[in-house]
Every structure is written in C-alpha cells, then in structure tokens.
Write a protein that holds these residues in place. Structure first.
Motif, short mmCIF file in Angstrom:
data_model
loop_
_atom_site.label_atom_id
_atom_site.label_comp_id
_atom_site.label_asym_id
_atom_site.label_seq_id
_atom_site.Cartn_x
_atom_site.Cartn_y
_atom_site.Cartn_z
N ASP A 1 0.83 -1.20 0.00
CA ASP A 1 0.00 0.00 0.00
C ASP A 1 0.87 1.25 0.00
N GLU B 1 3.84 1.61 -1.41
CA GLU B 1 4.34 1.87 -2.76
C GLU B 1 3.23 2.46 -3.62
N ARG B 2 2.02 1.90 -3.51
CA ARG B 2 0.89 2.42 -4.29
C ARG B 2 0.65 3.89 -3.99
N ASP B 3 0.68 4.25 -2.71
CA ASP B 3 0.47 5.65 -2.34
C ASP B 3 1.56 6.54 -2.92
N LEU C 1 1.02 6.88 -6.80
CA LEU C 1 -0.10 7.78 -7.14
C LEU C 1 0.22 9.23 -6.77
N TRP D 1 3.45 -0.40 -12.44
CA TRP D 1 2.75 0.71 -11.82
C TRP D 1 1.46 1.04 -12.56
N ASP E 1 -1.02 -2.10 -12.08
CA ASP E 1 -1.49 -2.41 -10.73
C ASP E 1 -2.05 -1.22 -9.95
N PHE E 2 -1.51 -0.03 -10.22
CA PHE E 2 -1.88 1.13 -9.40
C PHE E 2 -2.60 2.24 -10.18
N ALA F 1 -6.74 3.35 -10.32
CA ALA F 1 -7.00 4.64 -9.69
C ALA F 1 -7.72 5.59 -10.66
#
Length: 205
Positions: A136, A138-140, A143, A171, A174-175, A179
């Motif tokens: 989470d 890395e995702r944050d 983004l 990226w 997956d992210f 989003a």
C-alpha cells in the motif's frame, strides 16, 4: 567539516533538514523521523546504486547519503532539534559535538560516517524492498508522484523508492489504471504513452 557545510554541499545552501533532506515534515514524531531517515538512506546507499552511474553521480549520491545521516543525527537529538526548529539554521560548530573527544572535525566525521554506512546493510535494503514492492505504501507513493508529475513515468522513477525501468508497466497495470478508473486520480493517458516506452491504449486506461 561542519554539518552545515555537508548539508549545503549535498542539497544546496539553506536546505531544510525536514522537507529537503529527509523528505518529511517538521511535525514528524521521532518514529516518523526514523522511518524518513531509513527511506532516504536506502535511496542513496552506495551498495544499491546503479553501476551505470558516472563517477560524479556516485559521488553526489555519497554526499547525499552522508547529509541524510547528519540531518537525522541532529533531528533525533531533542536539544539539537529544538534549537534547529527555533532558529532554522545549523550551528557551524556541530562538528565538535557528540562525535568523539580529542579529534579534529574531519576525523570525527570520518569515524561517524564509517559507522553510519555499517548501519544500513545490503540485506536490510533487500528485505525492505521485498516488503515495499506491491505494498500500500508503494501504491500511495506511485499515485502521489503520478499526480505531481502529471503522468510522467520518467520523473516518477526519480522519486519512488527503489524504482527501476521495469517498474513502469507494473505501476500502470497495478496502481494507476485502477485509480483512474475509480476516479481517484486524473487521466494523464497521453503522458503515460510517451513515457512508458510502449503504447498504452486509451480504452485500457
């Protein structure tokens, strides 16, 4: 060499210890400072730098690693932190405090950095990378920088921890795509296409 000089050489004159050097805020707790320091140390640690970097780039990274260590050493000391918070400046005499007695400033810093390099080992970085990738956190980060750089994946590579060229497509898949689809972030498809290295079809985003 004083702490102020080391920070200035690495990050520029007047660099803020919180925002510029440690990439955190002045409201950070002691635990948050430790986390910020660890992240930044990992970015600049000599053992994880690309072998393709030039000699100058390697030297710059070493300076930044040293500066990050100095900044944390100062801010992790309640008295020094309070003094810095109140004045916003570093005391040029910092090289004479807490780094050994009876030694010149240069020798004290040399011993200190030798100790700091030993504290962050390659195995620590590998463990951290395994936990960070697909997390989470890395995702944050992805983004955050996706929005900041309006979809420029090349600029994102410079900011997301432990990133490499092969992470771009992951990226996006997956992210970023999820989003965009959920409306969490804006759609910067054009910039993604130009910086991904492969064509990203509009309907896929």
């Amino acid at each position: 060499m004083s702490a102020a000089t080391i920070i200035a050489h690495a990050f520029g004159e007047g660099a803020d210890l919180y925002t510029t050097v440690l990439n955190t805020t002045s409201e950070s707790t002691a635990a948050e400072l430790r986390k910020a320091y660890y992240k930044r140390a990992l970015v600049y640690h000599p053992d994880k730098l690309s072998s393709s970097l030039s000699e100058q780039e390697l030297e710059d990274a070493k300076l930044k690693f040293q500066a990050v260590s100095v900044a944390y050493e100062i801010l992790s000391n309640p008295d020094k932190r309070k003094e810095y918070d109140e004045s916003g400046e570093l005391d040029d005499g910092d090289d004479n405090d807490d780094f050994g007695e009876g030694k010149s400033g240069t020798h004290m810093w040399t011993d200190y950095f030798r100790g700091m390099f030993g504290k962050v080992k390659t195995s620590d970085i590998d463990d951290f990378e395994a936990k960070y990738k697909l997390s989470d956190e890395e995702r944050d980060d992805v983004l955050k920088y996706y929005t900041m750089f309006k979809g420029d994946l090349n600029k994102m590579l410079q900011c997301v921890m432990l990133a490499s060229e092969i992470d771009k497509s992951r990226w996006v898949q997956d992210f970023i795509r999820p989003a965009i689809q959920s409306g969490t972030v804006k759609d910067y498809s054009e910039k993604l296409e130009r910086t991904l290295g492969v064509v990203v079809m509009e309907h896929e985003i």
